[in-house]
Design a protein around this motif. Structure first.
Motif, mmCIF file in Angstrom:
data_model
loop_
_atom_site.group_PDB
_atom_site.id
_atom_site.type_symbol
_atom_site.label_atom_id
_atom_site.label_comp_id
_atom_site.label_asym_id
_atom_site.label_seq_id
_atom_site.Cartn_x
_atom_site.Cartn_y
_atom_site.Cartn_z
ATOM 1 N N ALA A 307 -10.083 -19.948 12.667
ATOM 2 C CA ALA A 307 -11.502 -20.105 12.352
ATOM 3 C C ALA A 307 -12.059 -18.863 11.661
ATOM 4 O O ALA A 307 -13.044 -18.940 10.921
ATOM 5 N N ARG A 308 -11.436 -17.710 11.865
ATOM 6 C CA ARG A 308 -11.869 -16.473 11.210
ATOM 7 C C ARG A 308 -11.342 -16.353 9.781
ATOM 8 O O ARG A 308 -11.611 -15.372 9.099
ATOM 9 N N GLY A 309 -10.541 -17.331 9.318
ATOM 10 C CA GLY A 309 -10.048 -17.317 7.940
ATOM 11 C C GLY A 309 -8.826 -16.457 7.728
ATOM 12 O O GLY A 309 -8.575 -16.009 6.606
ATOM 13 N N GLN A 310 -8.035 -16.267 8.764
ATOM 14 C CA GLN A 310 -6.863 -15.411 8.644
ATOM 15 C C GLN A 310 -5.751 -16.061 7.814
ATOM 16 O O GLN A 310 -4.930 -15.367 7.207
ATOM 17 N N TYR A 311 -5.715 -17.401 7.749
ATOM 18 C CA TYR A 311 -4.610 -18.097 7.081
ATOM 19 C C TYR A 311 -5.145 -18.905 5.903
ATOM 20 O O TYR A 311 -6.072 -19.697 6.049
ATOM 21 N N ARG A 312 -4.531 -18.714 4.737
ATOM 22 C CA ARG A 312 -4.971 -19.392 3.515
ATOM 23 C C ARG A 312 -4.078 -20.588 3.192
ATOM 24 O O ARG A 312 -3.585 -20.739 2.087
ATOM 25 N N SER A 313 -3.859 -21.409 4.185
ATOM 26 C CA SER A 313 -3.076 -22.637 4.023
ATOM 27 C C SER A 313 -3.343 -23.513 5.236
ATOM 28 O O SER A 313 -3.343 -23.029 6.373
ATOM 29 N N ALA A 314 -3.587 -24.806 5.011
ATOM 30 C CA ALA A 314 -3.806 -25.703 6.130
ATOM 31 C C ALA A 314 -2.550 -25.836 6.978
ATOM 32 O O ALA A 314 -2.615 -26.013 8.196
ATOM 33 N N VAL A 315 -1.377 -25.701 6.346
ATOM 34 C CA VAL A 315 -0.108 -25.828 7.078
ATOM 35 C C VAL A 315 0.148 -24.589 7.928
ATOM 36 O O VAL A 315 0.397 -24.694 9.138
ATOM 37 N N SER A 316 0.108 -23.409 7.318
ATOM 38 C CA SER A 316 0.401 -22.180 8.069
ATOM 39 C C SER A 316 -0.648 -21.929 9.141
ATOM 40 O O SER A 316 -0.328 -21.453 10.236
#
Length: 323
Positions: A307-316
């Protein structure tokens, strides 16, 4: 990659980073060591338990007031035990991220990102090991001023062994806002489009969360996330996840070493339509240490990192939230 190799790699990377962070005020680092235990229900005839040990490190290096480089490292080791089965499955994941950025001085910034992942699955005690390498790269741009932060990204993903004729595109937006000095809200929306020649699979992930500081060392945080999978079949696949955690800053108890203890409960449901509905409940512990100048006390092993935007992929992001 074996668990022993992962631990050795982590130790090699952590030692110089800690030394640098203690001597260079322009380096901000955060390290979290975590452990979680989860149970999986919903698969007929299977009683599955999972235990995971994690090590996460985030580093931000400010070479000048305008030029920053982010270096992140993550490692997780998961043991999967299935009742009544004479073997277990070990899943080891090693990740690395490199994110240089340029800040214009008015709150706006742009940058590029590269993230790699090395996943190894081993069946113990059988001599069977499967490995998959993934990578994501792209561009991001954002704005940060006072209590507001917002960032958008666009990139592509790849895997090794590669899948012929498959193209993967990632894009999304993240934001946070300090409603008051002790209350922060944050959210993340990511879309991953997978093109399979004439067919396509679309994954949309959404998460929102909040963090409240009581002012006495205690903080309460949590998040709620959803994943929708669009496939060219008359089957609906989606998932949701709820997490709530409590953390305590040891400096509030007189500790001379800044550190944070965290306890988090996470409940996930994966709906596979007419096939099955799988529930995963987990309890996680974390020990977080900020290093260098103004390190963060946010636990890096928390499910709220999505939720904090740490991952730039829906999969990862989905896989990381279920560590």
């Amino acid at each position: 990659m074996s668990a022993r190799t992962l631990l050795a790699t982590a130790a090699i990377l952590c030692v110089p980073a800690v030394a640098i962070a203690q001597t260079a005020p322009t380096i901000t680092s955060t390290v979290t060591v975590g452990f979680s235990s989860a149970s999986l229900d919903g698969i007929p005839g299977a009683n599955i338990d999972m235990t995971t040990t994690t090590l996460d490190m985030q580093n931000d290096i400010a070479f000048t007031p305008n030029i920053n480089v982010g270096l992140d490292f993550g490692m997780s080791m998961t043991d999967i035990d299935i009742a009544g089965v004479p073997f277990s499955v070990e899943a080891d994941l090693l990740s690395f991220a490199f994110e240089p950025s340029y800040h214009f001085g008015n709150g706006a910034y742009i940058g590029v990102y590269y993230r790699s992942g090395d996943l190894d699955l081993s069946i113990v005690p059988l001599p069977i090991t499967l490995g998959v390498d993934t990578s994501q790269m792209g561009l991001f741009a954002g704005y940060e001023s006072g209590p507001l932060w917002v960032e958008a990204f666009y990139g592509t993903s790849d895997s090794s062994p590669s899948l012929p004729g498959v193209d993967i595109t990632d894009y999304g937006i993240s934001a946070s806002y300090d409603v008051m000095p002790n209350l922060e809200v944050f959210g993340h929306l990511a879309r991953t489009d997978i093109s399979l020649g004439g067919a396509s699979i679309d994954l949309t992930a959404f998460a929102i969360g909040a963090d409240y500081d009581f002012g006495n060392g205690l903080s309460l945080y949590g998040s709620y996330g959803m994943l929708d999978v669009g496939i060219p079949l008359p089957v609906s696949i989606d998932a949701d996840q709820f997490s709530i955690g409590l953390s305590y800053d040891l400096t509030a108890a007189g500790s001379s070493i800044p550190a944070l203890l965290s306890l988090e409960y996470t409940s996930s449901t994966v709906d596979l339509g007419p096939l099955a509905s799988i529930d995963v409940d987990s309890i996680g512990l974390g020990f977080t240490i900020p290093l260098g100048h103004n390190g963060s006390l946010t636990p890096l092993n928390s499910s709220t990192q999505v939720a904090r935007g740490q991952y730039r992929s829906a999969v990862s992001g989905t896989l990381a939230s279920r560590r």
